[in-house]
Design a protein around this motif. Structure first.
Motif, PDB file in Angstrom:
ATOM      1  N   LYS A  29       0.373  -1.014   0.199  1.00 16.39           N
ATOM      2  CA  LYS A  29       0.034   0.250  -0.271  1.00 16.39           C
ATOM      3  C   LYS A  29       0.873   1.505  -0.198  1.00 16.39           C
ATOM      4  CE  LYS A  29      -3.769   2.478   2.264  1.00 16.39           C
ATOM      5  NZ  LYS A  29      -3.428   3.394   2.276  1.00 16.39           N
ATOM      6  N   PHE A  30       0.578   2.324  -0.943  1.00 21.50           N
ATOM      7  CA  PHE A  30       1.432   3.860  -1.013  1.00 21.50           C
ATOM      8  C   PHE A  30       0.679   4.564   0.855  1.00 21.50           C
ATOM      9  CE2 PHE A  30       1.710   2.694  -4.943  1.00 21.50           C
ATOM     10  CZ  PHE A  30       3.203   2.769  -5.254  1.00 21.50           C
ATOM     11  N   PRO A  31       1.599   5.316   0.742  1.00 18.84           N
ATOM     12  CA  PRO A  31       1.414   5.976   2.311  1.00 18.84           C
ATOM     13  C   PRO A  31       0.214   7.174   2.059  1.00 18.84           C
ATOM     14  CG  PRO A  31       3.659   5.947   2.394  1.00 18.84           C
ATOM     15  CD  PRO A  31       3.016   5.904   0.873  1.00 18.84           C
ATOM     16  N   ASP A  32      -1.206   6.830   2.573  1.00 13.03           N
ATOM     17  CA  ASP A  32      -2.119   8.298   2.828  1.00 13.03           C
ATOM     18  C   ASP A  32      -1.734   9.692   2.139  1.00 13.03           C
ATOM     19  OD1 ASP A  32      -4.074   6.247   3.572  1.00 13.03           O
ATOM     20  OD2 ASP A  32      -4.140   6.528   5.737  1.00 13.03           O
ATOM     21  N   GLY A  33      -2.599   9.876   1.343  1.00 10.31           N
ATOM     22  CA  GLY A  33      -2.321  11.290   0.518  1.00 10.31           C
ATOM     23  C   GLY A  33      -1.354  11.340  -1.112  1.00 10.31           C
ATOM     24  N   PHE A  34      -0.096   9.847  -1.052  1.00 11.07           N
ATOM     25  CA  PHE A  34       0.526   9.585  -1.636  1.00 11.07           C
ATOM     26  C   PHE A  34       0.124  10.419  -3.338  1.00 11.07           C
ATOM     27  CE2 PHE A  34       3.242   8.023  -4.552  1.00 11.07           C
ATOM     28  CZ  PHE A  34       4.850   7.945  -4.290  1.00 11.07           C
ATOM     29  N   LEU A  35       0.859  11.058  -3.892  1.00 12.85           N
ATOM     30  CA  LEU A  35       0.074  11.363  -5.111  1.00 12.85           C
ATOM     31  C   LEU A  35       0.471  10.697  -6.394  1.00 12.85           C
ATOM     32  CD1 LEU A  35       0.435  15.286  -4.414  1.00 12.85           C
ATOM     33  CD2 LEU A  35      -1.681  13.675  -3.558  1.00 12.85           C
ATOM     34  N   PHE A  36      -0.369  10.514  -7.831  1.00 12.53           N
ATOM     35  CA  PHE A  36       0.565   9.619  -8.749  1.00 12.53           C
ATOM     36  C   PHE A  36      -0.046  10.658  -9.846  1.00 12.53           C
ATOM     37  CE2 PHE A  36      -0.465   5.991  -5.842  1.00 12.53           C
ATOM     38  CZ  PHE A  36       1.038   6.074  -6.538  1.00 12.53           C
ATOM     39  N   GLY A  37       0.575  10.991 -10.565  1.00 12.33           N
ATOM     40  CA  GLY A  37       0.859  11.817 -11.763  1.00 12.33           C
ATOM     41  C   GLY A  37       1.283  11.746 -12.706  1.00 12.33           C
ATOM     42  N   SER A  38       1.879  12.376 -14.453  1.00 12.67           N
ATOM     43  CA  SER A  38       2.048  11.604 -15.203  1.00 12.67           C
ATOM     44  C   SER A  38       2.958  12.940 -16.187  1.00 12.67           C
ATOM     45  CB  SER A  38       1.660  11.769 -16.267  1.00 12.67           C
ATOM     46  OG  SER A  38       2.217  10.293 -17.127  1.00 12.67           O
ATOM     47  N   ALA A  39       3.678  12.666 -16.709  1.00 13.19           N
ATOM     48  CA  ALA A  39       4.380  14.318 -17.372  1.00 13.19           C
ATOM     49  C   ALA A  39       4.418  14.577 -18.894  1.00 13.19           C
ATOM     50  CB  ALA A  39       5.878  14.728 -16.595  1.00 13.19           C
ATOM     51  N   THR A  40       4.540  15.685 -19.310  1.00 13.10           N
ATOM     52  CA  THR A  40       5.467  15.694 -21.100  1.00 13.10           C
ATOM     53  C   THR A  40       6.035  17.054 -20.706  1.00 13.10           C
ATOM     54  OG1 THR A  40       3.220  17.232 -21.230  1.00 13.10           O
ATOM     55  CG2 THR A  40       3.564  14.951 -21.585  1.00 13.10           C
ATOM     56  N   GLU A 486      -4.882   1.395 -12.897  1.00 15.91           N
ATOM     57  CA  GLU A 486      -4.574   0.116 -11.187  1.00 15.91           C
ATOM     58  C   GLU A 486      -4.483   0.651 -10.153  1.00 15.91           C
ATOM     59  OE1 GLU A 486      -7.151  -3.234  -9.252  1.00 15.91           O
ATOM     60  OE2 GLU A 486      -7.391  -2.022 -10.849  1.00 15.91           O
ATOM     61  N   ILE A 487      -3.387   0.737 -10.254  1.00 16.09           N
ATOM     62  CA  ILE A 487      -2.250   1.684  -8.935  1.00 16.09           C
ATOM     63  C   ILE A 487      -2.839   2.527  -8.795  1.00 16.09           C
ATOM     64  CG2 ILE A 487      -0.304   2.458  -8.609  1.00 16.09           C
ATOM     65  CD1 ILE A 487       1.226   0.533 -10.495  1.00 16.09           C
ATOM     66  N   LEU A 488      -3.525   3.525  -9.359  1.00 21.02           N
ATOM     67  CA  LEU A 488      -4.148   4.756  -8.820  1.00 21.02           C
ATOM     68  C   LEU A 488      -5.584   4.667  -8.371  1.00 21.02           C
ATOM     69  CD1 LEU A 488      -1.299   5.983 -10.771  1.00 21.02           C
ATOM     70  CD2 LEU A 488      -2.949   8.025 -11.477  1.00 21.02           C
ATOM     71  N   ARG A 489      -6.320   3.812  -9.088  1.00 21.55           N
ATOM     72  CA  ARG A 489      -7.772   3.661  -8.497  1.00 21.55           C
ATOM     73  C   ARG A 489      -7.084   2.477  -7.202  1.00 21.55           C
ATOM     74  NH1 ARG A 489     -11.293  -1.005  -7.639  1.00 21.55           N
ATOM     75  NH2 ARG A 489      -9.277  -2.150  -7.944  1.00 21.55           N
ATOM     76  N   THR A 490      -6.402   1.686  -6.555  1.00 21.91           N
ATOM     77  CA  THR A 490      -6.155   0.821  -5.985  1.00 21.91           C
ATOM     78  C   THR A 490      -5.697   1.686  -4.528  1.00 21.91           C
ATOM     79  OG1 THR A 490      -4.536  -0.271  -6.499  1.00 21.91           O
ATOM     80  CG2 THR A 490      -6.833  -0.982  -6.651  1.00 21.91           C
ATOM     81  N   ARG A 491      -4.113   2.595  -4.761  1.00 20.78           N
ATOM     82  CA  ARG A 491      -2.859   2.563  -4.142  1.00 20.78           C
ATOM     83  C   ARG A 491      -2.503   1.750  -3.876  1.00 20.78           C
ATOM     84  NH1 ARG A 491      -3.184   8.403  -4.552  1.00 20.78           N
ATOM     85  NH2 ARG A 491      -4.728   8.264  -6.721  1.00 20.78           N
ATOM     86  N   THR A 492      -2.502   1.230  -4.285  1.00 22.67           N
ATOM     87  CA  THR A 492      -1.544  -0.818  -3.818  1.00 22.67           C
ATOM     88  C   THR A 492      -0.644  -0.614  -5.034  1.00 22.67           C
ATOM     89  OG1 THR A 492      -3.061  -1.835  -4.242  1.00 22.67           O
ATOM     90  CG2 THR A 492      -3.707  -1.618  -2.647  1.00 22.67           C
ATOM     91  N   LEU A 493       0.147  -1.418  -4.862  1.00 19.58           N
ATOM     92  CA  LEU A 493       1.156  -1.843  -5.523  1.00 19.58           C
ATOM     93  C   LEU A 493       1.429  -3.666  -5.384  1.00 19.58           C
ATOM     94  CD1 LEU A 493       3.175  -2.028  -8.225  1.00 19.58           C
ATOM     95  CD2 LEU A 493       5.236  -2.472  -6.454  1.00 19.58           C
ATOM     96  N   ASP A 494       0.609  -4.069  -6.888  1.00 19.41           N
ATOM     97  CA  ASP A 494       0.272  -5.678  -6.855  1.00 19.41           C
ATOM     98  C   ASP A 494       1.511  -6.126  -7.184  1.00 19.41           C
ATOM     99  OD1 ASP A 494      -0.370  -8.108  -7.225  1.00 19.41           O
ATOM    100  OD2 ASP A 494      -2.448  -7.773  -7.456  1.00 19.41           O
ATOM    101  N   MET A 495       2.545  -6.979  -7.330  1.00 18.38           N
ATOM    102  CA  MET A 495       3.083  -7.212  -8.266  1.00 18.38           C
ATOM    103  C   MET A 495       3.020  -8.077  -9.461  1.00 18.38           C
ATOM    104  SD  MET A 495       5.834  -5.448  -7.212  1.00 18.38           S
ATOM    105  CE  MET A 495       7.725  -5.749  -8.152  1.00 18.38           C
ATOM    106  N   ASN A 496       1.667  -8.555  -9.086  1.00 20.37           N
ATOM    107  CA  ASN A 496       0.855 -10.137 -10.277  1.00 20.37           C
ATOM    108  C   ASN A 496       0.059  -9.641 -10.741  1.00 20.37           C
ATOM    109  OD1 ASN A 496       2.547 -12.458  -8.721  1.00 20.37           O
ATOM    110  ND2 ASN A 496       1.355 -12.358  -6.276  1.00 20.37           N
ATOM    111  N   TYR A 497      -0.817  -8.029 -10.498  1.00 24.03           N
ATOM    112  CA  TYR A 497      -1.875  -7.795 -11.080  1.00 24.03           C
ATOM    113  C   TYR A 497      -1.014  -7.363 -12.517  1.00 24.03           C
ATOM    114  CZ  TYR A 497      -4.692  -4.460 -13.322  1.00 24.03           C
ATOM    115  OH  TYR A 497      -5.692  -4.291 -14.283  1.00 24.03           O
ATOM    116  N   GLU A 498      -2.034  -7.941 -13.488  1.00 22.45           N
ATOM    117  CA  GLU A 498      -2.161  -8.246 -14.943  1.00 22.45           C
ATOM    118  C   GLU A 498      -3.171  -7.478 -15.800  1.00 22.45           C
ATOM    119  OE1 GLU A 498       0.632  -9.112 -17.290  1.00 22.45           O
ATOM    120  OE2 GLU A 498       1.862  -9.294 -15.419  1.00 22.45           O
ATOM    121  N   PRO A 499      -3.127  -6.359 -15.997  1.00 19.69           N
ATOM    122  CA  PRO A 499      -4.057  -5.743 -17.132  1.00 19.69           C
ATOM    123  C   PRO A 499      -4.616  -6.660 -18.472  1.00 19.69           C
ATOM    124  CG  PRO A 499      -2.133  -4.548 -16.810  1.00 19.69           C
ATOM    125  CD  PRO A 499      -2.641  -5.442 -16.676  1.00 19.69           C
ATOM    126  N   ASP A 500      -6.310  -7.612 -18.132  1.00 21.08           N
ATOM    127  CA  ASP A 500      -6.336  -8.096 -19.609  1.00 21.08           C
ATOM    128  C   ASP A 500      -6.513  -7.410 -20.903  1.00 21.08           C
ATOM    129  OD1 ASP A 500      -7.979  -9.860 -20.920  1.00 21.08           O
ATOM    130  OD2 ASP A 500      -9.966 -10.305 -19.673  1.00 21.08           O
TER     131      ASP A 500
END
Length: 510
Positions: A29-40, A486-500
């Motif tokens: 789990k990522f800490p509460d309040g941790f922010l995610f973004g992307s860049a250009t 999925e990482i942003l939705r769940t605020r977790t890192l699942d090392m076994n998650y595979e998008p369909d």
């Protein structure tokens, strides 16, 4: 030859035990309040290179006058056409569920003369449109003032080698704060000093290709630090009281690991870190001056080469005080790691100064770090962990935001290598947080495929693929986009998650 073989065997043995610390947890789990973004960045995606009053940048100059200096002889004239397609870009931010989006302002678009005598209203409208569209959906803008597209008119006057750029940059920054600061809470002054100065002024790898080794790069370094500090103080004194935002510089840092456990190679790796990124970090987060080894080495070599003073321009006591502490956050771009050993085979080049000779090290990658086809990024997540740990230990655990991290692949939607790389590096980041590093945000580079400087469009970093054969520059999510969503939705890192990959349809997330 024997030394090279021995080094390789020792390096492989040394690296075989280097793993991220926390491999036992499948879901973290990522800490509460941790922010995610992307860049250009502006030149890489905007296009419209000469529309609505914009004048030429140093990258326009390079790509138009020497097009095949770029691997595929391409340019950023149209790029992703984000100047016209910004609403689609904001839609992508919503699809991913971003908390923030990092983009840069084009200096020659906002100020066509390079100076504040002519503020281009079309540019003000364009950036206002992006900012306002993002804020409608609660996506915070993070704005970079300088991401490499210097006005060519200023380069004609010497660019970052001219000390007057301190005031020129300050004037430009003030205009940006005035125009957009009521809605922008995160300001980045300058992106990646090392690349600007070493690759553009000390070498000919990036625009403006000054290529005056061991001299122009150090002139650039001093002026860039002072220009950043000028913008910081302008914001701090004139705008922060009413706007209440944060302002900081963006560093790039490759981690340098000793090739062997010898004291000589350990010291060589430390010096490589100090010469490549410490020289820009230490003045702001450390003493206010350059790292001692950098000052001593360049001064000694300069004297041996017949110079009357060090090629690394001295910072006066007043300048040291002016620079120290001028960054609210430690913003870090990181991509890879190199092994390092002391360069003993090449004698001191007293007649021909250069940054490489001053540093006195050899840097290289291991073949087993390669995943996929990227020629730019080797996947070494434990190096990320070590870098974050060093920043915590050497600079009193500053608040860190990761402003770029990712890897390139070839074209195509099923980008397995990027998926693997993101998982590995986010896992290493969580290790660092667990050990006490104060890391608050992570930014995936990049949201879109874009013009990747000297690589053109041959290396793709985007979560979304851009079809450059289409007039509409169609954007399509890759597998890595679904992982990131999925990482942003769940605020977790699942090392076994595979998008369909059979049902890759992204819904709007905001």
């Amino acid at each position: 030859m024997l030394r090279n073989v021995t080094l390789l065997l020792l390096a492989i043995a040394h690296i075989s035990c280097q793993v991220t610390k926390n491999v036992r947890q499948d879901v973290r789990k990522f800490p509460d309040g941790f922010l995610f973004g992307s860049a250009t960045a502006s030149y890489q995606i905007e296009g419209a290179w000469d529309e609505d009053g914009k004048t030429a940048s140093i990258w326009d100059e390079l790509t138009h006058n020497d097009p095949c200096a770029i691997r595929d002889c391409s340019n950023g004239d149209i790029a992703d056409d984000s100047y016209h397609l910004y609403k689609r870009d904001v839609e992508i931010m919503r699809e991913l569920g971003l908390d923030f989006y990092r983009f840069s302002i084009s200096w020659p678009r906002l100020l066509p003369s390079s100076f504040p005598d002519n503020i281009n209203q079309a540019a003000v409208d364009y950036y206002n449109n992006i900012i306002n569209e993002m804020l409608k959906y609660n996506i915070q803008p993070m704005v970079t003032l300088y991401h490499w597209d210097l006005p060519q008119k200023l380069q004609d006057l010497g660019g970052w080698a001219n000390p007057n750029i301190v005031d020129w940059f300050g004037d430009y920054a003030r205009v940006a704060f005035q125009m957009f600061g009521d809605r922008v809470q995160y300001w980045m002054t300058i992106n990646e000093p090392y690349q600007i100065c070493y690759e553009g002024y000390g070498d000919d790898y990036k625009a403006p290709r000054v290529n005056i080794k061991g001299i122009a790069d150090y002139m650039c370094a001093k002026n860039l630090l002072l220009a950043h500090s000028k913008a910081y103080h302008i914001y701090d004194q004139e705008f922060r009281p009413s706007q209440g935002g944060s302002i900081f510089i963006v560093y790039s840092a490759t981690w340098h690991e000793p090739a062997t456990d010898s004291e000589n190679d350990i010291q060589a790796a430390e010096e490589a870190n100090q010469f490549t990124w410490g020289v820009y970090v230490h003045p702001i987060f450390g003493s206010g001056d350059y790292p001692p080894i950098v000052k001593e080495r360049i001064a000694r070599k300069s004297a041996q080469q017949g110079f009357s003073r060090s090629r690394l321009l001295e910072l006066s006591p007043e300048e040291v005080e002016y620079i120290r502490g001028t960054s609210d956050l430690f913003a870090l771009n990181h991509y890879t790691t190199r092994l390092t050993y002391r360069n003993e085979s090449v004698p001191g080049s007293f007649e021909i100064p250069s940054f490489e000779d001053d540093m006195e090290v050899i840097r290289y990658f291991l073949d087993e770090w390669q995943i996929g086809e990227s020629t730019m990024v080797k996947s070494v997540p434990w190096g990320f962990y070590k870098l974050l740990t060093k920043i915590r230990e050497d600079y009193n655990n500053p608040t860190i935001i990761i402003t770029e991290n990712g890897m390139s692949t070839s074209a195509g939607l099923v980008d397995e290598d990027r998926v693997i790389n993101y998982k590995r590096y986010l896992n290493a980041l969580l290790d660092a947080i667990e050990d006490g590093s104060d890391i608050r945000a992570y930014t995936a580079w990049s949201m879109l495929d874009n013009f990747e400087w000297r690589f053109g469009y041959t290396e793709r970093f985007g979560l979304y693929e851009v079809d450059y054969e289409s007039p509409e520059r169609t954007r399509t999510p890759r597998k890595s986009a679904f992982l990131y969503k999925e990482i942003l939705r769940t605020r977790t890192l699942d090392m076994n998650y595979e998008p369909d990959t059979d049902v890759m349809v992204i819904d709007v997330g905001h």
